[in-house]
Design an enzyme around this catalytic site. Structure first.
Site, PDB file in Angstrom:
ATOM      1  N   SER A  63       0.710  -1.102   0.106  1.00 49.37           N
ATOM      2  CA  SER A  63       0.131   0.050  -0.002  1.00 49.37           C
ATOM      3  C   SER A  63       0.933   1.264  -0.174  1.00 49.37           C
ATOM      4  O   SER A  63       0.592   2.299  -0.137  1.00 49.37           O
ATOM      5  CB  SER A  63      -0.710   0.080   1.166  1.00 49.37           C
ATOM      6  OG  SER A  63      -1.933  -0.929   0.995  1.00 49.37           O
ATOM      7  N   LYS A  66       0.270   3.492  -2.947  1.00 51.60           N
ATOM      8  CA  LYS A  66      -0.965   4.365  -3.198  1.00 51.60           C
ATOM      9  C   LYS A  66      -0.488   5.791  -3.296  1.00 51.60           C
ATOM     10  O   LYS A  66      -1.207   6.492  -3.968  1.00 51.60           O
ATOM     11  CB  LYS A  66      -1.966   3.816  -2.038  1.00 51.60           C
ATOM     12  CG  LYS A  66      -2.682   2.775  -2.229  1.00 51.60           C
ATOM     13  CD  LYS A  66      -3.266   2.100  -0.887  1.00 51.60           C
ATOM     14  CE  LYS A  66      -3.887   0.876  -1.252  1.00 51.60           C
ATOM     15  NZ  LYS A  66      -4.588   0.032  -0.062  1.00 51.60           N
ATOM     16  N   TYR A 189      -3.234  -2.834 -10.611  1.00 50.09           N
ATOM     17  CA  TYR A 189      -3.164  -2.534  -9.137  1.00 50.09           C
ATOM     18  C   TYR A 189      -2.158  -3.566  -8.267  1.00 50.09           C
ATOM     19  O   TYR A 189      -1.305  -3.297  -7.707  1.00 50.09           O
ATOM     20  CB  TYR A 189      -4.545  -2.804  -8.302  1.00 50.09           C
ATOM     21  CG  TYR A 189      -4.449  -2.617  -6.935  1.00 50.09           C
ATOM     22  CD1 TYR A 189      -4.178  -1.484  -6.213  1.00 50.09           C
ATOM     23  CD2 TYR A 189      -4.724  -3.781  -6.192  1.00 50.09           C
ATOM     24  CE1 TYR A 189      -4.262  -1.213  -4.853  1.00 50.09           C
ATOM     25  CE2 TYR A 189      -4.512  -3.589  -4.670  1.00 50.09           C
ATOM     26  CZ  TYR A 189      -4.592  -2.559  -4.105  1.00 50.09           C
ATOM     27  OH  TYR A 189      -4.502  -2.254  -2.662  1.00 50.09           O
ATOM     28  N   TYR A 241      -4.881   4.773   7.900  1.00 46.03           N
ATOM     29  CA  TYR A 241      -6.338   4.198   8.158  1.00 46.03           C
ATOM     30  C   TYR A 241      -7.016   4.626   9.194  1.00 46.03           C
ATOM     31  O   TYR A 241      -7.043   5.678   9.589  1.00 46.03           O
ATOM     32  CB  TYR A 241      -6.230   2.534   7.627  1.00 46.03           C
ATOM     33  CG  TYR A 241      -5.382   2.113   6.749  1.00 46.03           C
ATOM     34  CD1 TYR A 241      -5.465   2.484   5.421  1.00 46.03           C
ATOM     35  CD2 TYR A 241      -4.484   1.091   7.043  1.00 46.03           C
ATOM     36  CE1 TYR A 241      -4.665   2.033   4.465  1.00 46.03           C
ATOM     37  CE2 TYR A 241      -3.712   0.510   6.107  1.00 46.03           C
ATOM     38  CZ  TYR A 241      -3.552   1.219   4.873  1.00 46.03           C
ATOM     39  OH  TYR A 241      -2.736   0.598   3.780  1.00 46.03           O
ATOM     40  N   VAL A 259       1.273  -3.888   3.867  1.00 40.80           N
ATOM     41  CA  VAL A 259       1.303  -5.006   4.524  1.00 40.80           C
ATOM     42  C   VAL A 259       2.237  -6.145   4.466  1.00 40.80           C
ATOM     43  O   VAL A 259       2.675  -7.085   5.210  1.00 40.80           O
ATOM     44  CB  VAL A 259       0.009  -5.814   4.233  1.00 40.80           C
ATOM     45  CG1 VAL A 259      -1.280  -5.405   4.761  1.00 40.80           C
ATOM     46  CG2 VAL A 259      -0.082  -6.087   2.504  1.00 40.80           C
TER      47      VAL A 259
END
Ligand code: GLN
Length: 312
Positions: A63, A66, A189, A241, A259
């Site tokens: 992530s 992103k 992705y 998050y 992760v």
């Protein structure tokens, strides 16, 4: 060895024995990670890097891709087109949450969670189905100062088991956020998530954001400077998050986790910080990483508003 390098080594020693959390298991290939792998790196805006631990061991971005792909979408499509499909609100939900899509506007809340990031990748793919992969490759190459590689085993493992992301992508299609080419978007992705790099390189990616989008060593502009505030603001409010508030309170910097155990923080104008350690806390952030960032921020007084959350 400099005082800063000594301090990084001391932090490495302080947390090497921490036994909290386990590597991500929902992507089977990531479950194979060595839980003892642990590295810390700090890259200054002038390109000077200090490291402790296994700073040349490679892992996948996950992530942490992103914010960088968000920057690419802003550059390619402009703020208005991106804002029409993806918001800028924190969710208070986990990174792979689906519930926000059922809210009245049916758009992803922000580009730092899976729904928003898959939407951003879908926008890039929709705008240029043939060219999007190459644009991403060139963008990451500018941040890494070398040709990029993706870990094919991690891509295959995620695509074979990623039912939740597939469900998110179908909901995005249902609400007309992305087009029909769902599998192509999911592949793109997964590829962005599987770009491999070292902790040293990750710190330089963060330092590039600290340096207004210009790579501190090559001098190459990896993202236009005018979009760096968008990236850093979204990292600050949404990058962690449902623990973004706790992170802001205790670290006080724009941050982003992945992760695989990578974690970055950006000190605007000054430096990029990176940690790699695969065992994750309950929010999916590197357990050692969050502690190292907090201690670094407090010791060096890096919090944007001063350092809150201290005893007393
Ligand atoms: N590839 C991962 C996923 O989509 C990235 C998640 C993460 O790093 N938080 O589930």
């Amino acid at each position: 060895m400099s005082r800063d390098a000594d301090f990084l080594r001391e932090l490495h020693q302080r947390y090497a024995s921490l036994r909290e959390g386990r590597p991500a298991e929902y992507i089977p290939e990531l479950a194979k990670a060595n839980p003892d792998a642990f590295a810390i790196a700090v890259a200054r805006a002038d390109g000077h890097v200090e490291c402790a631990g296994d700073a040349d061991v490679t892992f996948t971005l996950q992530s942490i891709s992103k914010p960088f792909v968000y920057g690419l979408a802003l550059e390619r499509l402009g703020r208005e087109a991106v804002r029409r499909k993806v918001g800028v609100e924190p969710t208070g939900e986990a990174f792979n949450s689906i519930v926000e899509l059922e809210d009245d506007v049916h758009l992803p809340y922000n580009p730092m969670i899976n729904s928003g990031a898959i939407a951003i990748t879908g926008l890039l793919h929709g705008a240029d189905p043939e060219g999007a992969a190459g644009q991403m490759r060139d963008m990451f190459a500018a941040y890494l100062a070398r040709p990029i590689q993706a870990d094919g085993a991690v891509v295959a493992s995620e695509l074979a088991t990623g039912h939740r992301n597939r469900a998110i992508a179908h909901l995005l299609r249902h609400f007309n956020v992305i087009g029909d080419d769902i599998e192509a978007v999911l592949q793109l992705y997964s590829r962005q998530c599987s770009v491999t790099l070292t902790t040293r390189e990750l710190a330089l990616m963060a330092a590039t954001l600290a340096n207004g989008g210009r790579h501190p060593v090559t001098g190459l502009q990896a993202v236009p400077q005018r979009y760096v505030p968008d990236i850093l603001t979204l990292m600050f409010t949404c990058g962690m998050y449902d623990s973004a508030g706790e992170w802001a309170y205790s670290v006080g910097l724009p941050g982003k986790s992945g992760v695989s155990g990578g974690l970055i923080a950006v000190v605007p104008g000054r430096m990029g910080l990176a940690v790699f350690s695969p065992p994750l806390d309950r929010w999916g952030h590197s357990a050692r990483g969050v502690r190292v960032m907090r201690d670094l921020s407090v010791a060096w007084g890096l919090g944007l508003f001063g350092n809150s959350g201290q005893p007393g």
